[in-house]
Design a protein around this motif. Structure first.
Motif, PDB file in Angstrom:
ATOM      1  N   ASP A 150      -2.038   8.990  -6.400  1.00  0.00           N
ATOM      2  CA  ASP A 150      -0.862   8.568  -7.178  1.00  0.00           C
ATOM      3  C   ASP A 150       0.046   7.418  -6.507  1.00  0.00           C
ATOM      4  N   SER A 151       0.927   6.841  -7.468  1.00  0.00           N
ATOM      5  CA  SER A 151       1.998   5.931  -6.920  1.00  0.00           C
ATOM      6  C   SER A 151       3.448   6.454  -7.295  1.00  0.00           C
ATOM      7  N   VAL A 152       4.396   6.347  -6.577  1.00  0.00           N
ATOM      8  CA  VAL A 152       5.783   6.144  -6.817  1.00  0.00           C
ATOM      9  C   VAL A 152       6.548   5.008  -6.725  1.00  0.00           C
ATOM     10  N   MET A 153       7.571   4.666  -7.456  1.00  0.00           N
ATOM     11  CA  MET A 153       8.102   3.253  -7.524  1.00  0.00           C
ATOM     12  C   MET A 153       9.664   3.492  -7.310  1.00  0.00           C
ATOM     13  N   TYR A 154      10.220   2.427  -6.687  1.00  0.00           N
ATOM     14  CA  TYR A 154      11.724   2.177  -6.641  1.00  0.00           C
ATOM     15  C   TYR A 154      12.016   0.785  -6.603  1.00  0.00           C
TER      16      TYR A 154
END
Length: 438
Positions: A150-154
């Motif tokens: 999965d990916s996370v983003m900021y």
């Protein structure tokens, strides 16, 4: 030298800044009379009433040595809160473990209910923390729905400590970390388009960090719309509301968020060391227990925080701070803080080599605003500007890094800031623009 003299003789202020000695110990000054807010006056009109705001300013003990326009770091307690905090420190010291073991927990639960009511949430949806940072770290670190791949983003404007926490997930959860850029110049539509494009271009993102009001430029994002577009793609959002609560007029439903972190020692005027996290009802299982905490059952949101033995005096002072906040009113505070921002920005926005990094759309800003001298984007250049403002003009600001087009200087008035204070800043910035021409 008075502020009137500073405004009249800006070029003569060459004496290096030197703070005065701390106040000697002694008897407290008399407590101020209760604050009276005129009834039936529109917030925008009251925001321009300097007589009223002088009466507000008298409820803050502020150093006369400089004009403090760096109030984003820590919000000074109004006098009723400061006095209550001192009483709570003395009471804690006197009653010691008896207070902690016998009376604090039920009192803290009452305070939790009060905080929840002001936010528009249920008591079961919030847990007190030592600040916004701890609240957001617990939410990010405890988020359970990530899987390897999965990916996370900021975004570039998100708070650096929260960026670090998101980066930490790469090793801990085996996820990819994506970083997006909030466009400059920012508009509501440009921000919405940027988040829509980023989520579309990164379909594996499952968690998004989103700042309601960022600490670098003060830009206020359309959180509710971004949360909705993320939810439509199966993306959860953790909202950083540390700078917006007590600053802007909103409730949790206005954000539409399932997870959020808040500070109480910024714009609510609580002593340092207080904040809370929010988890919408029905989403508690998606945030893990803090260190497998067994103090509370897993069905209790307080099991998502474990701070150890903490200084409870700030927590016990929260009701007095909320009393002050509600006496003024969130709408009135927001109007005054925006008025102060507009007052100085409108005097400098036409300077050719100066960029103002928040737009003129009222929903997109509060009082935090940053400026940049064109071409001056390094840390050293902007530190030189903040030093010059303090040494020559007695105006305290701070450099901020992170925006895509380079460093900037952040300006943050407060409720005790006067119209003359921001006029002095505007006059000083004309001097800065000439001196620091790229």
């Amino acid at each position: 030298m008075s502020r009137r003299q500073m405004v009249a003789g800006i070029g003569a202020l060459a004496v290096p800044f030197a703070p005065s000695a701390p106040r000697p110990p002694g008897a407290e000054p008399p407590a101020p009379d209760p604050l009276v807010v005129p009834a039936g006056v529109a917030p925008e009109k009251l925001a321009r009433d300097e007589g009223f705001w002088r009466s507000v300013a008298r409820r803050f003990r502020v150093s006369p040595d400089f004009v403090n326009l760096e109030n984003g770091y820590y919000g000074i307690m109004p006098e009723p809160v400061r006095r209550e905090y001192h009483r709570n420190v003395d009471h804690l010291n006197e009653w010691n473990s008896h207070l902690l073991r016998m009376t604090y927990k039920p009192r803290a639960d009452e305070i939790r209910q009060r905080v929840a009511s002001v936010l528009g949430a249920a008591k079961e949806e919030i847990a007190l923390t030592r600040g916004g940072t701890e609240a957001l770290q617990n939410l990010i670190a405890g988020y359970r729905r990530l899987r390897p791949g999965d990916s996370v983003m900021y975004a570039d404007l998100d708070y650096h400590s929260m960026q670090y926490a998101m980066n930490w997930l790469a090793d801990r959860r085996g996820v990819r970390v994506e970083r997006m850029v909030v466009p400059e110049p920012a508009t509501r539509q440009a921000a919405l388009d940027a988040y829509d494009r980023a989520l579309r271009d990164h379909p594996k993102v499952r968690l998004l960090l989103l700042s309601h009001m960022n600490n670098r430029t003060g830009l206020v994002l359309p959180v509710r719309e971004i949360v909705a577009m993320a939810r439509a793609r199966g993306v959860d959002v953790i909202v950083d509301a540390a700078h917006s609560w007590g600053h802007l007029d909103f409730t949790i439903d206005d954000l539409g968020a399932d997870f959020a972190g808040f500070s109480l020692h910024k714009w609510m005027g609580v002593p340092l060391g207080a904040g809370f996290l929010y988890i919408r009802g029905g989403r508690l299982d998606d945030i893990d227990l803090a260190f497998r905490d067994e103090t509370y059952p897993a069905s209790d949101i307080r099991s998502r925080v474990h701070s150890g033995t903490l200084d409870v005096a700030p927590v016990l002072s929260i009701p007095t701070a909320l009393d002050f906040h509600e006496t003024l009113g969130a709408e009135v505070k927001q109007a005054r803080l925006r008025f102060l921002r507009d007052r100085w920005v409108h005097q400098v926005r036409d300077i050719p080599n100066m960029e103002i990094l928040t737009p003129e759309e009222p929903p997109m800003y509060g009082t935090i605003t940053a400026f940049r001298i064109t071409g001056r984007v390094s840390e050293a250049d902007n530190v030189a500007i903040t030093d010059y403002l303090l040494d020559r003009h007695r105006v305290f600001t701070v450099r901020r890094g992170g925006p895509v087009r380079g460093d900037c200087v952040r300006v943050t008035p407060a409720l005790f800031t006067s119209r003359d204070d921001v006029d002095l800043l505007a006059l000083a910035l004309h001097d800065v623009a000439r001196r620091f021409t790229a």
